[in-house]
Enzyme design. Structure first.
Site, mmCIF file in Angstrom:
data_model
loop_
_atom_site.group_PDB
_atom_site.id
_atom_site.type_symbol
_atom_site.label_atom_id
_atom_site.label_comp_id
_atom_site.label_asym_id
_atom_site.label_seq_id
_atom_site.Cartn_x
_atom_site.Cartn_y
_atom_site.Cartn_z
ATOM 1 N N HIS A 72 55.448 60.186 33.740
ATOM 2 C CA HIS A 72 53.998 60.229 33.937
ATOM 3 C C HIS A 72 53.526 61.668 34.146
ATOM 4 O O HIS A 72 53.516 62.174 35.264
ATOM 5 C CB HIS A 72 53.661 59.369 35.161
ATOM 6 C CG HIS A 72 52.221 58.992 35.259
ATOM 7 N ND1 HIS A 72 51.792 57.762 35.667
ATOM 8 C CD2 HIS A 72 51.089 59.702 34.988
ATOM 9 C CE1 HIS A 72 50.471 57.714 35.663
ATOM 10 N NE2 HIS A 72 50.023 58.890 35.256
ATOM 11 N N HIS A 74 50.469 64.629 32.834
ATOM 12 C CA HIS A 74 49.255 64.939 32.065
ATOM 13 C C HIS A 74 49.360 66.380 31.591
ATOM 14 O O HIS A 74 49.410 67.300 32.402
ATOM 15 C CB HIS A 74 48.003 64.747 32.929
ATOM 16 C CG HIS A 74 47.797 63.320 33.343
ATOM 17 N ND1 HIS A 74 47.124 62.411 32.554
ATOM 18 C CD2 HIS A 74 48.202 62.642 34.438
ATOM 19 C CE1 HIS A 74 47.114 61.228 33.165
ATOM 20 N NE2 HIS A 74 47.765 61.347 34.312
ATOM 21 N N LEU A 75 49.412 66.559 30.288
ATOM 22 C CA LEU A 75 49.555 67.912 29.732
ATOM 23 C C LEU A 75 48.230 68.475 29.228
ATOM 24 O O LEU A 75 48.152 69.644 28.871
ATOM 25 C CB LEU A 75 50.607 67.927 28.619
ATOM 26 C CG LEU A 75 52.034 67.596 29.093
ATOM 27 C CD1 LEU A 75 53.009 67.649 27.924
ATOM 28 C CD2 LEU A 75 52.496 68.516 30.204
ATOM 29 N N ASN A 106 45.396 60.298 27.913
ATOM 30 C CA ASN A 106 43.963 60.557 28.178
ATOM 31 C C ASN A 106 43.573 62.008 27.885
ATOM 32 O O ASN A 106 43.013 62.702 28.723
ATOM 33 C CB ASN A 106 43.579 60.160 29.605
ATOM 34 C CG ASN A 106 44.324 60.952 30.665
ATOM 35 O OD1 ASN A 106 45.371 61.544 30.390
ATOM 36 N ND2 ASN A 106 43.800 60.969 31.866
ATOM 37 N N ASP A 320 53.027 62.051 37.993
ATOM 38 C CA ASP A 320 51.573 62.026 37.751
ATOM 39 C C ASP A 320 50.984 63.439 37.885
ATOM 40 O O ASP A 320 49.882 63.629 38.405
ATOM 41 C CB ASP A 320 50.854 61.046 38.670
ATOM 42 C CG ASP A 320 49.444 60.690 38.169
ATOM 43 O OD1 ASP A 320 49.054 61.178 37.082
ATOM 44 O OD2 ASP A 320 48.742 59.943 38.866
#
Lengths: 454, 328
Positions: A72, A74-75, A106, A320
């Site tokens: 999990h 986010h890049l 996202n 995350d």
């Protein structure tokens, strides 16, 4: 696999494999070629068959684990390259001991087509620091209405297997049921952001309880997560498919997981380092660095999550990692962006909470942070045993090198670091992706001289 | 008192509350003069930075600053924050770059004043932040109540009724009244109680109730209320389904004509407070709002004096206010 021109053998001497007794490892052509007892320079043991120009590193006492896998991350690329890029996020991951990350969907555009998935995958290959596996959206544009092109993403070069609308919950029970059914065809899994939007709407930003009442912040009750987890395990049972619960945050969700696993339902779950270690009380000063979704929970939830990770009810630790541009965090608390950094600190937090007090062995850390997440994501070349013939995706951890987290000293482009100022007991010494050193003492390839490696 | 900001009622210990209320008394005396101006804050710049509509609080701070000779400027910043892309930090840093001594802030987000205080050198005064706090309202309520209840609130029983969940007035009052030794009972339907209020009330020593008539009709004379404060119920709350109809709310929690008559039979001349603006007919009847024991307009008048006192304590140093007043 043919041997690359110029690639040298690597001899790691005296590593404590999975925290056990010391051994020597010979890495050749990206794989573990030999493992043996300490050679002591006698020429015997696996060192004996290393080629003349083998790079030798003596890592006396360092712990060797399979490279960490993050379910999990986010890049932010494409779309918010000011906050993070695939390259900078890969660097943060490598510095944190990871060799593979799952990049959430996202982005802008959303990863809801094979084209975007391949773009993210290719950017990861180009950065070359960790394997970047894009997560595909469950629904088009994360809108929760129609299925995204799950099959085309699965068949693409990116071979997507994990699907998630993370950041939003797949609220519609019928859409969730269809997604679970559909991904069975290619061994996919739905990773759910469990948040009933009627019980915790998009304004909800503080665990609902005494503190949210006092602070006057919109409450995010634990039950808003638990009712979705409960629904989804029933849907998983009904469809015979696999559901994965992202960032579990409450004791009630743990109880549902306990029941569901006892029934043999194919449910897995992850927990973040921040939900294990940080509590609601940090919101007292309204510092948006502590604003995250789901919110930081009270001590009783943290303790239940820790127990569940030890017990194996929660399968994996996932970060995350959610970088944000500084100005997106400098609004009033309810208006600021959700999320916090996590890649570079994850193993340190896990060591502090679990290895130090003797709750988890290093072998169990390897399971929760490498083998289990790789298995959930369907990765066949990550999270493998440390054995001859396996890919040399490895991390060396110095178990007695306390360091203090500095928000300014990060590979991430963002600085929303809730761990700033915290002393962590262990430090990632070096990370190896298919035998190549990608990170060394916080620096990534290109930032250190490979000859300095020791 | 050496304090730079007033962010929460919890910032003020009992002796600080007492000091502000004593100063407010001097300021109130000044208000009754023909020439109301004090030179105390001459040359100081106070910005009233209001991100949310307000009539009484903004004008009250403005008059308070002007009567103390400060330069007061109102900025209505509504809609100029997140929606237009400028961060709150940029907004306040920009304003404070103009050599400002104090920022009086009203914001629709809880905690905004706490955040701003981290970013600026000016004094920050919370004029209401979201559903969090409204410290000067609690001070003016305490001031008004002390005037009506013989100077001390020790052991006095104040009943606060209404939308507690969304009320910053309640949150500040329960702290300040508690500091002054009052007993507080808060009354609301369960859906308008803040989450976790049971543990909160136990920790901070106030009582909660769902039934207003039980509280007003206390069997024991010692439990009878000494004052009742009605909170505004925003009609928007109806859409959240917090209660079925206005009629039902009024029947259970409004200070109706009948309830007022009943209350007067038990406690004649009980002070009735309301922070305004009132929804006549919803949480308070016209009879109660205009009753002889209603102190609603006194609250407004006290607001100016109390805000003068707060500005004095935060900005004017430690000289006794009466001397300053005499000097003028």
């Amino acid at each position: 696999m043919s041997r690359d021109i110029g690639s040298r053998d690597l001899l790691i001497r005296g590593a404590r494999v999975l925290g056990e007794g010391p051994a020597d490892l010979l890495v050749r052509d990206g794989r573990i070629a030999e493992i043996g007892s300490l050679s002591g320079g006698s020429g015997a043991g696996p060192g004996g068959s290393a080629s003349r120009d083998a790079q030798v590193i003596d890592v006396d006492g360092l712990v060797l684990l399979p490279g960490l896998v993050d379910l999990h991350t986010h890049l932010r690329e494409p779309g918010r390259e000011d906050a993070e890029t695939v390259s900078s996020g890969s660097a943060a991951a490598a510095a944190g001991g990871f060799t593979a990350v799952l990049a959430m969907a996202n982005t802008d555009p959303v990863t809801d087509t094979a084209e975007v998935a391949e773009r993210v995958f290719d950017l990861g290959r180009a950065a070359g620091l960790v394997d970047v596996h894009p997560v595909g959206a469950v629904s088009k544009a994360l809108a929760g209405k129609e299925l995204a092109e799950l099959g085309l993403m699965a068949r693409s070069r990116a071979r997507v297997r994990v699907f998630s609308d993370d950041g939003r919950c797949v609220s519609d029970a019928r859409l969730m049921r269809r997604a679970l059914d559909y991904v069975k065809a290619f061994g996919g899994v739905i990773s759910q952001h469990s948040q009933d939007s009627r019980l915790a709407d998009s304004a909800a930003c503080c665990h609902e309880g005494e503190l949210s009442g006092r602070l006057g912040l919109p409450g995010w009750p634990g039950v808003a997560e638990e009712v979705v987890v409960a629904r989804d395990v029933m849907l998983a049972r009904h469809t015979g498919s696999r559901v994965h619960v992202a960032h579990v945050s409450t004791a009630g969700s743990v109880e549902v997981l306990r029941w569901a696993k006892a029934q043999g339902i194919a449910v897995t779950a992850e927990v973040t380092p921040h939900h294990l270690a940080l509590g609601t009380e940090l919101l007292t000063g309204y510092d948006p660095v502590f604003k995250v979704n789901p919110p930081l929970r009270p001590t009783e939830d943290q303790l239940a999550l820790r127990g569940a990770l030890v017990e194996g009810l929660i399968d994996a630790v996932a970060t995350d990692h959610a970088p944000h541009a500084r100005h997106d965090k400098e609004h009033a608390f309810p208006d600021a962006a959700f999320g916090m950094l996590g890649l570079e600190t994850a193993v340190g937090i896990v060591a502090e909470l679990f290895v130090g007090p003797g709750l988890l062995s290093w072998a169990q850390v390897a399971d929760r942070m490498s083998a289990a997440p790789a298995h959930i994501a369907g990765l066949t070349d990550q999270g493998r045993p440390i054995a001859v013939g396996e890919p040399a995706n490895l991390v060396l951890i110095d178990p007695s090198a306390p360091w203090t987290v500095q928000a300014s000293a990060s590979q991430s482009l963002s600085r929303n670091n809730p761990w700033h100022g915290r002393e962590l007991p262990v430090r990632v010494h070096a990370t190896f992706l298919r035998g190549e050193c990608t990170a060394y003492r916080g620096a990534v390839r290109g930032q250190f001289d490979i000859e300095e490696l020791s | 008192m050496t304090r730079r900001h007033l962010l929460s009622s919890a910032d003020l210990a009992r002796d600080e509350v007492e000091a502000i209320l004593t100063t407010a008394q001097s300021m109130h005396d000044v208000q009754r003069r023909e020439v109301k101006k004090l030179p105390t804050l001459r040359g100081r710049t106070i910005i009233n930075l209001f991100f949310e509509d307000s009539t009484r609080t903004r004008s009250s701070f403005e008059i308070a600053g002007k009567w103390m000779s400060a330069d007061t400027i109102n900025i209505a910043a509504k809609g100029s924050s997140a929606s237009k892309g400028e961060s709150l930090r940029d907004t306040v840093k920009t304003i404070c770059a103009m050599s400002v001594d104090a920022l009086v802030i009203r914001h629709n987000a809880s905690g905004a004043c706490h955040q701003v205080a981290q970013w600026v050198d000016a004094s920050v005064i919370n004029a209401g932040d979201g559903t969090h706090e409204h410290p000067t309202q609690a001070l003016l309520d305490a001031y008004t109540l002390r005037g009506r209840l013989g100077g001390s609130l020790d052991g006095r029983h104040v009943v606060i009724v209404g939308d507690l969940a969304h009320s910053r007035v309640f949150r500040s009052n329960v702290i300040t009244l508690g500091r002054l030794g009052a007993r507080v009972t808060v009354v609301a339907p369960p859906t308008l109680m803040p989450s976790g209020i049971g543990a909160w009330a136990a920790r901070d020593g106030f009582a909660t109730a769902w039934d207003l008539d039980d509280v007003l009709d206390a069997a024991s004379p010692g439990d009878r209320p000494d004052a009742v404060m009605m909170l505004r119920v925003q009609r928007e709350r109806m859409s959240g389904g917090f209660f079925p109809t206005e009629r039902e709310y009024t029947a259970g929690y409004g200070l109706t004509r009948e309830r007022l008559a009943h209350l007067y039979a038990v406690v004649p001349d009980i002070p009735i407070l309301h922070p305004g603006p009132m929804n006549r007919g919803l949480e308070i009847s016209a009879e109660a709002a205009d009753a002889t024991s209603s102190v609603i307009l006194e609250q407004v008048s006290a607001g100016v004096a109390v805000r003068m006192a707060v500005l004095y304590h935060l900005l004017a140093g430690s000289d006794a206010p009466s001397e300053k007043a005499e000097a003028s």
